[in-house]
Design an enzyme around this catalytic site. Structure first.
Site, short mmCIF file in Angstrom:
data_model
loop_
_atom_site.label_atom_id
_atom_site.label_comp_id
_atom_site.label_asym_id
_atom_site.label_seq_id
_atom_site.Cartn_x
_atom_site.Cartn_y
_atom_site.Cartn_z
N ASN A 82 -33.71 73.09 15.28
CA ASN A 82 -32.67 74.11 15.41
C ASN A 82 -33.13 75.49 14.97
O ASN A 82 -32.60 76.49 15.41
CB ASN A 82 -31.43 73.70 14.62
CG ASN A 82 -31.76 73.30 13.20
OD1 ASN A 82 -32.59 72.42 12.97
ND2 ASN A 82 -31.14 73.94 12.23
N ALA A 129 -20.61 68.42 20.16
CA ALA A 129 -19.98 69.11 21.30
C ALA A 129 -20.00 70.64 21.15
O ALA A 129 -20.13 71.35 22.14
CB ALA A 129 -18.54 68.63 21.46
N THR A 173 -8.01 57.85 13.46
CA THR A 173 -7.46 58.11 14.79
C THR A 173 -8.31 59.15 15.52
O THR A 173 -8.60 60.22 14.97
CB THR A 173 -6.00 58.62 14.66
OG1 THR A 173 -5.29 57.68 13.86
CG2 THR A 173 -5.34 58.77 16.01
N CYS A 176 -26.18 76.07 8.41
CA CYS A 176 -25.74 75.30 7.23
C CYS A 176 -26.42 75.77 5.97
O CYS A 176 -25.93 75.55 4.87
CB CYS A 176 -26.05 73.82 7.41
SG CYS A 176 -25.63 73.24 9.00
N1 PLP Z 1 -28.62 68.58 13.85
C1 PLP Z 1 -29.04 69.77 14.28
C2 PLP Z 1 -30.45 69.90 14.79
C3 PLP Z 1 -28.18 70.87 14.25
O1 PLP Z 1 -28.61 72.05 14.66
C4 PLP Z 1 -26.85 70.69 13.77
C5 PLP Z 1 -25.92 71.84 13.66
O2 PLP Z 1 -26.30 72.90 13.19
C6 PLP Z 1 -26.46 69.41 13.35
C7 PLP Z 1 -27.37 68.38 13.40
C8 PLP Z 1 -25.08 69.15 12.82
O3 PLP Z 1 -24.09 69.22 13.82
P1 PLP Z 1 -22.55 69.49 13.42
O4 PLP Z 1 -22.42 70.93 13.13
O5 PLP Z 1 -21.77 69.09 14.64
O6 PLP Z 1 -22.25 68.60 12.26
#
Ligand code: PLP
Length: 393
Positions: free
Chosen positions: A155, A207, A244, A340
Site C-alpha cells: 500500500n 470495498a 448481523t 493507519c
Molecule cells: N491491507 C492493506 C494493504 C491496506 O492498504 C489496508 C487499508 O489501508 C488494509 C489492509 C485494511 O483495510 P481496511 O481499511 O478495510 O480495514
C-alpha cells in the site's frame, strides 16, 4: 469574493469515493430493505435474497465459488479472521511466515499470534520491497510453517509480490504445503487477479479501496480450508463473522467488486500514463526528488501508486507528516505512508525494510491515483508540490 482553493485528492490508497452506480445501489437497498437476513419472515427473506445475490456477484467477479466468500466489517477484519483462524486451527505451536512490509492488519495479527506462543518469521525484502522466493521457500521448509502470508501489493510503495509463483512453489512442499494467505486489499481493481490459479487459500479485500462503501471487507476462503473463528456469536457468514450483516453496504460492495474487476485493465493503463506524467513533471520542479520502491517501468508495481523520497533542504531533514500538512495548505491531499500509521512518529516500517535510513524513511510522500484522477489534476498537483517546496526554502 475569495476564490475557493482548488483541491486535488491523491490519496486513493487510503480510501476512494463511492462510484456513482455503487452509491445508487447502496441508497436503493437502504430504502428498500428493513429485515434481518437471518429472520424467516418476508422482510428477512428479502434481505437474505439480496445478501445471496451479493455473494454470487462477488464470487463471479473473483472467479471463485460463492461458498468461498465471507463478508466482514472491513479489510482488516477479513485478514485477521483468516490469519488468526488459520494459525490457531493448525495447533498451538503452528508457525506463521510473513514479510517485514505487510500492512498493520497482518502485522497486528502476527503480533497477537506471537504473544500466544506461535513462532512468527518476518521475511526481509530487497531494495524495492520484494521477497526472495528461494529464501522464502527455505524458511518455510526449515520452520515447517503452517501458514504463509504475503501481500499481493504494498500500500505504501506499490511493490507487487510474485504471488502466483509463490503459490506454485508452495505446492512442491508436498503434503506439508502451508495454508497460503494474501492481503490483496490494494490489488483488487488495480491488478489482474487469479486466486485459484495462484493456489491462494485465503485472501482479504476491502470495498472502500475500490469505490465501495467503508466498513465492508471480503474474505476469500478456498473450500476445505479450516479456520478457528476468532469471534464468537451468531452463525452468520459460516460462523466466521458473527453479527448481523450490513446488507445494503454489502450489496453496494459486491457491485463495486464487479465494476472494479471489469474496468481493471483500462484503469491500469490510464494510471500508468498518469504516473509517468506525474513523475516526469515532478522531477522538473522538485530538485532531488527520488522514487522509493520499484522503478516506473517495473511491470510488477501498482499502476496508481508513487512513493516519493526527498533529500534534506538547506541541511534540514524533511518529515513526511510536515510535508503532508504543508501540501494540504496548498490544496493537495496526499499521505506520508499508510493512512493507519499517519499519526505515528515512527518512520515507515516499509521504507526501513527496504534499507533506507530512518531520516530517508521519514521524508516520504505517497501519491495514489483513483478512478476520478485526470491529467489536469496531475498538472495542478505538481504545481502544488512546487509551491510546497518553495515554502520550505
Ligand atoms: N491491507 C492493506 C494493504 C491496506 O492498504 C489496508 C487499508 O489501508 C488494509 C489492509 C485494511 O483495510 P481496511 O481499511 O478495510 O480495514
Amino acid at each position: 469574493m475569495a476564490v475557493p482553493l482548488k483541491r486535488v485528492y491523491l490519496d486513493h490508497n487510503a480510501t476512494t469515493a463511492l462510484r456513482p452506480e455503487v452509491r445508487a445501489r447502496f441508497l436503493e437497498q437502504l430504502d428498500r430493505l428493513g429485515g434481518n437476513p437471518s429472520s424467516v419472515h418476508s422482510s428477512g427473506r428479502a434481505a437474505r435474497a439480496v445478501l445471496d445475490e451479493a455473494r454470487e456477484q462477488t464470487a463471479a467477479a473473483l472467479a471463485v465459488h460463492e461458498d468461498e466468500i465471507v463478508f466482514t466489517g472491513g479489510g482488516t477484519e477479513a485478514i485477521q479472521i483468516a490469519l488468526l483462524g488459520a494459525v490457531r486451527a493448525a495447533g498451538p505451536n503452528a508457525c506463521l511466515v510473513t514479510t517485514a512490509v505487510e500492512h498493520s492488519a497482518v502485522l497486528g495479527a502476527a503480533a497477537e499470534l506471537a504473544r500466544e506462543g506461535h513462532p512468527v518469521h518476518r521475511m526481509p525484502v530487497d531494495g524495492v520491497g520484494r521477497v526472495d522466493i528461494e529464501r522464502l521457500i527455505t524458511e518455510i521448509g526449515t520452520s515447517r510453517a503452517a501458514v504463509v502470508s504475503i501481500q499481493t501489493a504494498n500500500n505504501e510503495i506499490g511493490t507487487v509480490m510474485p504471488i502466483a509463483e509463490i503459490g506454485r512453489r508452495l505446492q512442491d512442499v508436498g503434503n506439508l504445503a502451508p495454508v497460503f494467505h494474501t492481503d490483496a486489499v490494494q490489488a483488487l481493481g488495480r491488478l489482474p487477479l487469479a486466486l485459484e490459479r495462484s493456489n491462494v487459500d485465503l485472501a482479504g479485500f476491502s470495498a472502500h479501496k475500490i469505490g465501495g462503501p467503508l466498513g465492508v471487507g471480503i474474505l476469500y476462503r478456498r473450500q476445505g480450508v479450516t479456520l478457528l473463528a476468532p469471534l464468537q456469536g451468531g452463525g452468520q457468514e459460516g460462523g466466521l463473522r458473527p453479527g448481523t450483516e450490513n446488507v445494503p453496504a454489502i450489496s453496494a460492495a459486491a457491485l463495486a467488486v464487479e465494476l472494479a474487476t471489469r474496468d481493471q485493465a483500462v484503469a491500469a493503463d490510464r494510471w500508468r500514463a498518469l504516473s509517468r506524467s506525474f513523475w516526469d513533471q515532478v522531477q522538473a520542479v522538485v530538485p532531488g526528488v527520488l522514487l522509493n520502491g520499484p522503478p516506473l517501468d517495473d511491470s510488477a508495481r501498482l499502476p496508481n501508486t508513487l512513493n516519493l523520497g526527498f533529500e534534506s533542504v538547506g541541511g534540514r531533514e524533511l518529515d513526511g507528516r510536515m510535508l503532508v500538512a504543508r501540501a494540504d495548505l496548498e490544496g493537495l491531499e496526499v499521505s506520508a505512508g499508510s493512512a493507519c500509521a499517519s499519526g505515528s512518529l515512527e518512520p515507515s516500517h516499509v521504507l526501513l525494510a527496504l534499507g533506507h535510513t530512518p531520516e530517508r524513511a521519514r521524508a516520504a510522500l505517497r501519491i495514489s491515483f483513483g478512478a476520478q484522477t485526470t491529467h489536469e489534476d496531475i498538472h495542478t498537483a505538481v504545481e502544488m508540490l512546487r509551491r510546497t517546496f518553495l515554502s520550505l526554502r
